[in-house]
Design a protein around this motif. Structure first.
Motif, PDB file in Angstrom:
ATOM      1  N   ALA A 454     -13.575  -1.790   6.475  1.00 30.78           N
ATOM      2  CA  ALA A 454     -12.457  -2.086   5.576  1.00 30.78           C
ATOM      3  C   ALA A 454     -11.470  -0.925   5.575  1.00 30.78           C
ATOM      4  N   VAL A 455     -10.197  -1.268   5.348  1.00 30.50           N
ATOM      5  CA  VAL A 455      -9.130  -0.278   5.196  1.00 30.50           C
ATOM      6  C   VAL A 455      -8.363  -0.630   3.937  1.00 30.50           C
ATOM      7  N   THR A 456      -8.365   0.252   2.934  1.00 31.47           N
ATOM      8  CA  THR A 456      -7.704  -0.043   1.659  1.00 31.47           C
ATOM      9  C   THR A 456      -6.200   0.184   1.788  1.00 31.47           C
ATOM     10  N   PRO A 457      -5.403  -0.479   0.941  1.00 30.56           N
ATOM     11  CA  PRO A 457      -3.953  -0.235   0.948  1.00 30.56           C
ATOM     12  C   PRO A 457      -3.645   1.228   0.640  1.00 30.56           C
ATOM     13  N   ALA A 458      -2.555   1.723   1.217  1.00 30.29           N
ATOM     14  CA  ALA A 458      -2.185   3.129   1.037  1.00 30.29           C
ATOM     15  C   ALA A 458      -1.720   3.396  -0.387  1.00 30.29           C
ATOM     16  N   ALA A 459      -2.018   4.616  -0.871  1.00 29.66           N
ATOM     17  CA  ALA A 459      -1.575   5.053  -2.198  1.00 29.66           C
ATOM     18  C   ALA A 459      -0.691   6.284  -2.020  1.00 29.66           C
ATOM     19  N   PHE A 460       0.590   6.170  -2.408  1.00 30.34           N
ATOM     20  CA  PHE A 460       1.532   7.278  -2.263  1.00 30.34           C
ATOM     21  C   PHE A 460       1.483   8.202  -3.475  1.00 30.34           C
ATOM     22  N   ASN A 461       1.882   9.457  -3.261  1.00 27.90           N
ATOM     23  CA  ASN A 461       2.033  10.381  -4.386  1.00 27.90           C
ATOM     24  C   ASN A 461       3.376  10.142  -5.067  1.00 27.90           C
ATOM     25  N   LYS A 462       3.639  10.859  -6.165  1.00 27.60           N
ATOM     26  CA  LYS A 462       4.867  10.632  -6.934  1.00 27.60           C
ATOM     27  C   LYS A 462       6.117  10.956  -6.121  1.00 27.60           C
ATOM     28  N   ALA A 463       6.015  12.010  -5.297  1.00 27.01           N
ATOM     29  CA  ALA A 463       7.181  12.413  -4.501  1.00 27.01           C
ATOM     30  C   ALA A 463       7.418  11.482  -3.320  1.00 27.01           C
ATOM     31  N   GLY A 464       6.425  10.667  -2.974  1.00 25.40           N
ATOM     32  CA  GLY A 464       6.560   9.734  -1.865  1.00 25.40           C
ATOM     33  C   GLY A 464       6.505  10.371  -0.494  1.00 25.40           C
ATOM     34  N   ASP A 465       6.030  11.636  -0.427  1.00 28.64           N
ATOM     35  CA  ASP A 465       5.985  12.313   0.875  1.00 28.64           C
ATOM     36  C   ASP A 465       4.566  12.464   1.415  1.00 28.64           C
ATOM     37  N   ALA A 466       3.620  11.766   0.800  1.00 24.42           N
ATOM     38  CA  ALA A 466       2.234  11.780   1.278  1.00 24.42           C
ATOM     39  C   ALA A 466       1.525  10.539   0.754  1.00 24.42           C
ATOM     40  N   ALA A 467       0.552  10.064   1.543  1.00 27.56           N
ATOM     41  CA  ALA A 467      -0.201   8.877   1.146  1.00 27.56           C
ATOM     42  C   ALA A 467      -1.651   9.038   1.568  1.00 27.56           C
ATOM     43  N   THR A 468      -2.520   8.348   0.857  1.00 29.21           N
ATOM     44  CA  THR A 468      -3.945   8.361   1.211  1.00 29.21           C
ATOM     45  C   THR A 468      -4.402   6.941   1.518  1.00 29.21           C
ATOM     46  N   ILE A 469      -5.272   6.834   2.523  1.00 33.34           N
ATOM     47  CA  ILE A 469      -5.855   5.546   2.914  1.00 33.34           C
ATOM     48  C   ILE A 469      -7.369   5.737   2.973  1.00 33.34           C
ATOM     49  N   THR A 470      -8.111   4.880   2.314  1.00 23.20           N
ATOM     50  CA  THR A 470      -9.572   4.952   2.356  1.00 23.20           C
ATOM     51  C   THR A 470     -10.088   4.006   3.439  1.00 23.20           C
ATOM     52  N   VAL A 471     -10.928   4.550   4.316  1.00 22.54           N
ATOM     53  CA  VAL A 471     -11.484   3.779   5.430  1.00 22.54           C
ATOM     54  C   VAL A 471     -12.995   3.702   5.252  1.00 22.54           C
ATOM     55  N   VAL A 472     -13.543   2.493   5.261  1.00 19.02           N
ATOM     56  CA  VAL A 472     -14.985   2.301   5.121  1.00 19.02           C
ATOM     57  C   VAL A 472     -15.569   1.946   6.491  1.00 19.02           C
ATOM     58  N   PRO A 473     -16.385   2.806   7.078  1.00 20.23           N
ATOM     59  CA  PRO A 473     -17.008   2.486   8.368  1.00 20.23           C
ATOM     60  C   PRO A 473     -18.094   1.416   8.203  1.00 20.23           C
ATOM     61  N   GLN A 474     -18.483   0.837   9.318  1.00 22.08           N
ATOM     62  CA  GLN A 474     -19.550  -0.167   9.279  1.00 22.08           C
ATOM     63  C   GLN A 474     -20.938   0.468   9.210  1.00 22.08           C
ATOM     64  N   ASP A 475     -21.049   1.687   9.680  1.00 23.30           N
ATOM     65  CA  ASP A 475     -22.366   2.312   9.834  1.00 23.30           C
ATOM     66  C   ASP A 475     -22.564   3.438   8.822  1.00 23.30           C
ATOM     67  N   ARG A 476     -23.814   3.880   8.697  1.00 26.24           N
ATOM     68  CA  ARG A 476     -24.157   4.910   7.723  1.00 26.24           C
ATOM     69  C   ARG A 476     -23.415   6.214   8.040  1.00 26.24           C
ATOM     70  N   PRO A 477     -23.190   7.063   7.031  1.00 25.37           N
ATOM     71  CA  PRO A 477     -22.355   8.259   7.215  1.00 25.37           C
ATOM     72  C   PRO A 477     -22.828   9.190   8.321  1.00 25.37           C
ATOM     73  N   SER A 478     -24.140   9.323   8.500  1.00 19.44           N
ATOM     74  CA  SER A 478     -24.652  10.294   9.472  1.00 19.44           C
ATOM     75  C   SER A 478     -24.816   9.714  10.869  1.00 19.44           C
ATOM     76  N   SER A 479     -24.352   8.496  11.104  1.00 16.88           N
ATOM     77  CA  SER A 479     -24.538   7.858  12.412  1.00 16.88           C
ATOM     78  C   SER A 479     -23.494   8.350  13.414  1.00 16.88           C
ATOM     79  N   THR A 480     -23.828   8.234  14.693  1.00 15.89           N
ATOM     80  CA  THR A 480     -22.887   8.634  15.745  1.00 15.89           C
ATOM     81  C   THR A 480     -21.686   7.683  15.785  1.00 15.89           C
ATOM     82  N   GLU A 481     -21.877   6.404  15.387  1.00 15.21           N
ATOM     83  CA  GLU A 481     -20.768   5.442  15.368  1.00 15.21           C
ATOM     84  C   GLU A 481     -19.696   5.866  14.362  1.00 15.21           C
ATOM     85  N   THR A 482     -20.132   6.358  13.184  1.00 18.09           N
ATOM     86  CA  THR A 482     -19.165   6.825  12.188  1.00 18.09           C
ATOM     87  C   THR A 482     -18.435   8.068  12.688  1.00 18.09           C
ATOM     88  N   GLU A 483     -19.150   8.924  13.381  1.00 21.42           N
ATOM     89  CA  GLU A 483     -18.511  10.110  13.962  1.00 21.42           C
ATOM     90  C   GLU A 483     -17.460   9.692  14.987  1.00 21.42           C
TER      91      GLU A 483
END
Length: 737
Positions: A454-483
């Protein structure tokens, strides 16, 4: 050096009351400072030069008040049976808990309602509340933790399963019980070694004083120098082990000098002049190894190394001053009756050879076979090290009985394994002509990468000069696929910047772990070169030889690789995992190999210096190379064996910890000391020396002129002193005691 230390030992023995008073005063001063210091927080964790760290710095700059490095928690709910968390009763219960959490502490930055934040699984069985805090996990108050723990009690009574994940509940594991076990085993070993309660208690007492001063000083300076609570744990672990060992070396040599009929003050001086020289150089190798951790350029690791090195330096000073002073207080009781009889019997020409002597003679008869068995055996154990995978443990490595592990499993079942390690993509749009279209381009690129759930919609800061996007991988955090997902996003970054002017950075706990592991991998070889190189030069000065230090370094590398193989087999492959309480296999903690190299190298050199110095001493005073090996083992094998067992006991006590990281460190250090002391130093070293003969002590003449002569063997001291029993009937005093 030996002459200076001889005078220092005699001075400490004569002025024992003043020396003891000074050390007690230092302990009281350090204890007062620790008691009056404010409570230590966690050390700020940063990895300079990595993309994840640059992203965190950008978040702090562009999203002020966002607490990018603050603690987080997830309160996970699972409805019973076929019920749904979206049912009216369950939904109302969860929303009440959201309200309770918001008002539960002023340290909370935000609490997300799962029904508004789309934090409900597709089948409706699981939901979670995301909680963010303004401070790190170690700075959370007890009241804040209790409010979090109490949040789900009402929901549990209604039938829902409620578990809490995240780092908000993480605290430093209690290790007091394991330390007590280690000290208790050390006490038993010392009693068996010395046959005297006074002699056994003295190394324990002086080691505890040294550790008390070292750890109290660290606690006093913790907030000033930003030292984490793990720093004192490392200092305590190493300080206790070397403190007991160094005092053990001095006391053992003192008893040997008494057995030869010398007066007590003279015996104390000679013990510090000879065994004390070995202690100084052994301590220097430990300090070099620990200070060398700074080459990794991770501030937290550097501070841990410096603090532990300071504790080792204190242990050396105590061995050279407080131990001879305490020997003065102990009087003739330092020799138990059985020990006196054994010493008298050992000095008779027809005396039965001890175990060390018999083993050395066996090695001299079969050096090739002993060498082959030792090297091939360690080589076989080292094979799994070729499959070493490194990472940092997450809640999936916690014991299954903990709420963190159960929350981890519930989220994996409800949302997918990658949900426990989301990636945070930070887009700097300051240089982009159209920030929104640049961020949309980033989202599209990420969605096209494989193994992304999954990829969540972007969230901008108040100044509008930076944004964050949360990405959810399919595999566990320590897996080589996530890397691979992390690297794929980063690989797409340069092209996106060229096209849009926006810079893409990947961070979050998972990306930080990946960067940390890569940095540790890259630092391992330079660190090995630095530590082994400096120690090689130091040992060359000590032994006046080229081949002996080379053999010491190669033997150490063999034992470390074998220890890594054992760690991989147990913690990564799961062999004998149930025996050591390993509930979840996975990658080896990324800092463990370099940490093990640093600590074990320093400790292993203790045995090398103490054992081989005695051989060198015998060789310098006219014995043949073979006789020198036997003499070294006759006087040193028992003490080195006791020292190794003590270190193993101290480290193995930490295997009982509930924390996978502490368990892994304890196991790795204990097994490495076992391999190095009992296989390398006790078997490989004498076999190699036997095969080399006089060539072992070869040193080019030009190098002999260049190297300083530190007289570790006490050759200069012997020229100044009589080799026979001191006048005044020292031997008669020993027999009467």
């Amino acid at each position: 050096m030996a002459t200076f230390l001889y005078k220092l030992g005699r001075l400490a023995f004569r002025r024992r009351r003043y020396v003891a008073l000074i050390w007690v005063a230092l302990l009281a001063l350090a204890g007062f400072g620790a008691a009056s210091a404010s409570t230590a927080t966690s050390s700020s964790f940063s990895i300079p030069g990595t993309e994840a760290q640059r992203a965190f710095d950008l978040l702090d700059e562009r999203f002020p008040g966002g607490s990018a490095d603050g603690a987080t928690a997830r309160v996970v709910f699972k409805a019973p049976g076929d019920e749904k968390v979206t049912s009216a009763a369950n939904k109302a219960e969860i929303q009440d808990i959201v309200g309770d959490l918001k008002s539960g502490s002023d340290q909370i930055a935000s609490v997300a309602d799962p029904f508004a934040a789309n934090a409900v699984s597709k089948d409706g069985s699981t939901a979670y509340i995301s909680v963010s805090y303004k401070v790190s996990s170690m700075e959370l108050t007890d009241g804040t933790r209790e409010a979090l723990e109490d949040a789900g009690h009402d929901a549990q009574r209604s039938g829902m399963q409620v578990e809490i994940g995240g780092d908000a509940l993480q605290v430093m594991p209690e290790t007091g019980a394991t330390e007590i076990i280690g000290v208790a085993i050390a006490a038993v070993v010392l009693v068996i070694t010395f046959g005297s309660l006074i002699a056994a208690g003295l190394p324990l007492l002086t080691a505890l004083i040294g550790v008390g001063i070292g750890v109290s000083t660290i606690t006093t300076l913790a907030n000033v120098l930003d030292l984490g609570s793990t720093t004192s744990t490392l200092a305590m672990m190493i300080g206790l082990a070397v403190g007991i060992d160094y005092a053990l070396f001095i006391v053992s040599r003192y008893r040997a000098e008494l057995a030869e009929g010398r007066e007590r003050e003279e015996a104390a001086g000679r013990a510090v002049g000879t065994a004390g020289s070995a202690v100084v150089f052994a301590g220097l190798t430990v300090v070099i190894a620990l200070v060398g951790l700074a080459v990794v350029n991770i501030p937290m690791l550097s501070k841990m190394g410096f603090a532990a090195a300071g504790t080792v330096a204190i242990a050396v000073l105590i061995a050279l001053t407080l131990v001879p002073a305490m020997l003065g207080f102990a009087g003739r009781r330092i020799m138990g009756r059985k020990a006196r009889k054994a010493a008298e019997a050992e000095n008779k020409p027809e005396a039965k050879p001890n175990m060390g002597t018999r083993w050395a003679r066996f090695v001299l008869r079969r050096p090739v076979w002993v060498l082959l068995v030792g090297v091939l055996g360690l080589g076989a154990i080292a094979v799994p090290a070729a499959s070493l995978e490194m990472g940092l443990p997450d809640d999936g490595a916690q014991p299954k009985s903990t709420t963190q592990r159960q929350a981890y499993d519930m989220l994996s079942d409800g949302f997918g394994p990658g949900f426990n390690g989301p990636l945070l993509v930070v887009v700097d749009t300051k240089g982009a002509a159209d920030g929104k279209s640049a961020v949309d381009r980033v989202s599209q690129e990420i969605e096209g990468i494989g193994h992304v759930a999954a990829v969540t919609p972007a969230a901008f800061n108040k100044a509008g000069d930076a944004a964050t996007i949360t990405v959810v991988p399919q595999d566990r955090p320590s897996s080589t696929e996530t890397e691979d997902v992390v690297h794929a996003i980063r690989d797409a970054g340069p092209q996106i910047k060229d096209d849009t002017g926006a810079e893409v950075l990947v961070t979050g706990a998972t990306a930080m772990n990946i960067d940390f592991s890569e940095k540790m991998n890259n630092a391992l070889l330079p660190y090995l070169a630095l530590v082994v190189g400096l120690a090689f030069l130091l040992l060359m000065v000590v032994f006046r030889s080229v081949l002996v230090p080379l053999k010491a370094a190669l033997g150490f590398l063999l034992s470390v690789v074998a220890a890594l193989g054992a760690v991989v087999a147990v913690f990564q492959w799961g062999w004998l995992g149930s025996l050591f309480g390993v509930e979840q296999t996975g990658p080896i903690m990324s800092m463990m190999p370099i940490f093990m190299v640093g600590v074990v190298f320093g400790l292993a050199m203790d045995y090398e210096v103490f054992l081989v110095t005695r051989m060198r001493e015998a060789y310098v005073h006219g014995e043949t190379p073979g006789q020198a090996i036997v003499t070294g083992f006759k006087h040193g094998a028992r003490v080195v064996t006791a020292a190794a067992v003590i270190m193993m006991a101290v480290f193995a006590g930490f295997i009982g910890s509930s924390e996978q990281m502490i368990k892994m460190i304890g196991f790795s250090l204990a097994i490495a000391v076992f391999f190095d002391a009992f296989v390398v130093r006790m078997a490989v070293v004498p076999a190699v020396l036997a095969l080399l003969g006089r060539r072992a002590w070869w040193l080019p003449r030009w190098l002999d002129r260049v190297l300083p002569n530190v007289d570790v063997e006490g050759e200069g001291l012997r020229k100044d002193l009589s080799d026979g029993p001191a006048e005044g009937g020292g031997e008669r005093e020993l027999v009467r005691a």
